[in-house]
Write an enzyme that holds these catalytic residues in place. Structure first.
Site, PDB file in Angstrom:
ATOM      1  N   THR A  88       0.401  -1.165  -0.107  1.00  0.00           N
ATOM      2  CA  THR A  88       0.295   0.147  -0.326  1.00  0.00           C
ATOM      3  C   THR A  88       1.124   1.443   0.685  1.00  0.00           C
ATOM      4  O   THR A  88       0.673   1.856  -0.482  1.00  0.00           O
ATOM      5  CB  THR A  88      -0.794   0.151   1.423  1.00  0.00           C
ATOM      6  OG1 THR A  88      -1.608  -1.480   1.390  1.00  0.00           O
ATOM      7  CG2 THR A  88      -1.562   1.305   1.452  1.00  0.00           C
ATOM      8  N   SER A 141       1.709  -7.154  -0.817  1.00  0.00           N
ATOM      9  CA  SER A 141       2.441  -8.707  -0.400  1.00  0.00           C
ATOM     10  C   SER A 141       1.436  -9.703  -0.090  1.00  0.00           C
ATOM     11  O   SER A 141       1.773 -10.886   0.782  1.00  0.00           O
ATOM     12  CB  SER A 141       2.544  -7.781   1.189  1.00  0.00           C
ATOM     13  OG  SER A 141       1.776  -8.249   2.174  1.00  0.00           O
ATOM     14  N   THR A 168       1.422  -4.462   4.106  1.00  0.00           N
ATOM     15  CA  THR A 168       1.524  -4.552   5.837  1.00  0.00           C
ATOM     16  C   THR A 168       0.853  -5.685   5.803  1.00  0.00           C
ATOM     17  O   THR A 168       1.247  -6.656   7.203  1.00  0.00           O
ATOM     18  CB  THR A 168       0.321  -3.508   6.253  1.00  0.00           C
ATOM     19  OG1 THR A 168      -1.235  -3.186   5.783  1.00  0.00           O
ATOM     20  CG2 THR A 168       0.748  -2.443   6.239  1.00  0.00           C
ATOM     21  N   ASP A 169       0.091  -6.619   5.185  1.00  0.00           N
ATOM     22  CA  ASP A 169      -0.625  -7.896   4.930  1.00  0.00           C
ATOM     23  C   ASP A 169       0.898  -9.552   5.172  1.00  0.00           C
ATOM     24  O   ASP A 169      -0.037 -10.339   6.224  1.00  0.00           O
ATOM     25  CB  ASP A 169      -1.338  -8.341   3.968  1.00  0.00           C
ATOM     26  CG  ASP A 169      -2.422  -7.335   3.720  1.00  0.00           C
ATOM     27  OD1 ASP A 169      -3.281  -6.795   4.810  1.00  0.00           O
ATOM     28  OD2 ASP A 169      -3.480  -7.151   2.481  1.00  0.00           O
TER      29      ASP A 169
HETATM   30  C1  SIN Z   1      -0.016  -5.605   1.087  1.00  0.00           C
HETATM   31  O1  SIN Z   1       0.072  -6.182   1.861  1.00  0.00           O
HETATM   32  O2  SIN Z   1       0.333  -5.197   0.352  1.00  0.00           O
HETATM   33  C2  SIN Z   1      -1.468  -4.545   1.150  1.00  0.00           C
HETATM   34  C3  SIN Z   1      -1.619  -3.796   2.245  1.00  0.00           C
HETATM   35  C4  SIN Z   1      -1.448  -3.138   2.594  1.00  0.00           C
HETATM   36  O3  SIN Z   1       0.681  -2.525   2.771  1.00  0.00           O
HETATM   37  O4  SIN Z   1      -1.846  -2.349   3.369  1.00  0.00           O
END
Ligand code: SIN
Length: 321
Positions: A14, A60, A93-94
């Site tokens: 993100t 991710s 974050t995922d």
């Molecule tokens: C991801 O994990 O690539 C998408 C979600 C995020 O980064 O918050």
């Protein structure tokens, strides 16, 4: 004298995402902007000696063994250079917590490897990515910093404890009972606990990856009301090498699922017991039937088992006598 450099490895997420509307924080596309574009927008970084490399450009949730292998190898490459002080990895974050535990296990670095991320896309009215990147670079430059850590919303988390615990808030990560390792405040680090220490088992799996070793197939099965053994039977028939069971409470398992797991174990499949609970460790089970994941979450226990199987598959045979 040349100042030591920080390498910033981009992998997407993100943090590198964009949306058609600046007020839309959920309907965006992750991983659209390059790491050099992102850093180029941050004035505070202009005079710092940074090297950038785009290792991947993914959401991710789609992380896989190939990207992890490449990321670990690029980290190892840069960590070995004398003029590199540390590494920052931008990440979604995922699955950030998985990458953090994996890199710590593989690299056990004596220099800092700092993962950072964002909950809002780069095009948001108030994106959190730029501050997180600035904080992560401050941690990577901090004297004495070492090991793999995650930096988000001003907190520094250790690789084994960190978990994403919120779907939406900017402060989406927690280290549970352990608490964060420290905080980063206006470019300074306030450390509460020691930096992550290397684990003696680390380097054999890295060597196996360098030799082109395949990641063994390990799955997670969950115990829940109405669970039975059919998923386990199907996985064993399909050739799974290891199973992590996300048990209820202190790693307890529905009796039908447990029977199937015992059978799988007799057929040579490694079975590790973890818990669905977001906090706490799995404490000893008197029958010692399955290995315990200790304090590792199911996703981290899965990676730890993969690395163990990878290292043992490629270890030289023990010498007789
Ligand atoms: C991801 O994990 O690539 C998408 C979600 C995020 O980064 O918050």
């Amino acid at each position: 004298m040349n100042r030591p450099k920080i390498v910033v490895l981009g992998t997407g997420g993100t943090l590198a995402g964009s949306s058609h509307s600046r007020s839309d924080n959920v309907g965006y596309t992750a991983a659209t902007l390059s790491i050099s574009q992102l850093l180029g927008e941050i004035d505070a970084l202009r005079d710092l000696p940074l090297v950038t490399e785009q290792v991947a450009q993914i959401d991710s949730k789609d992380m896989d063994a190939a990207v992890w292998t490449r990321l670990a190898q690029r980290c190892a490459h840069w960590l070995a250079q004398d003029d590199i002080q540390g590494i920052v990895v931008t990440h979604g974050t995922d699955t950030l917590e998985e990458t953090a535990s994996l890199l710590q296990a593989l690299l056990a670095p004596v220099k800092p490897v700092v993962l950072t991320c964002a909950m809002r896309p780069a095009t948001a009215l108030a994106p959190d990515g730029p501050q997180n990147i600035v904080d992560a670079i401050a941690v990577a430059r901090w004297p004495g910093a070492r090991g793999v850590v995650a930096v988000c919303a001003g907190a520094i988390h250790g690789p084994l404890d960190v978990r994403k615990t919120h779907t939406y808030r900017l402060d989406a990560f927690s280290s549970g009972d352990a608490g964060p390792l420290g905080y980063v405040e206006e470019g300074g680090v306030r450390l509460l606990r020691s930096w992550p220490q290397p684990d003696a088992s680390s380097h054999s799996a890295m060597a196996a990856l360098a030799d082109g070793g395949d990641w063994p197939w390990v799955e997670i099965v969950s115990s829940h009301g109405g669970a039975d053994g059919r998923a386990v039977q199907a996985l064993v028939a399909a050739g799974v090498r290891g199973l992590v069971v996300a048990g209820t409470g202190n790693g307890t398992i529905h009796h039908l699922l447990e029977a199937a797991l015992r059978k799988a174990q007799q057929q040579g499949v490694r079975v590790v017991r973890s818990t669905r609970c977001a906090q706490g460790v799995v404490l000893g089970h008197a029958d010692g039937s399955f290995e315990s994941a200790g304090g590792l979450s199911p996703v981290k226990a899965r990676l730890a088992l993969q690395l163990e199987l990878l290292a043992t598959a490629t270890a030289p045979p023990a010498r007789a006598g």
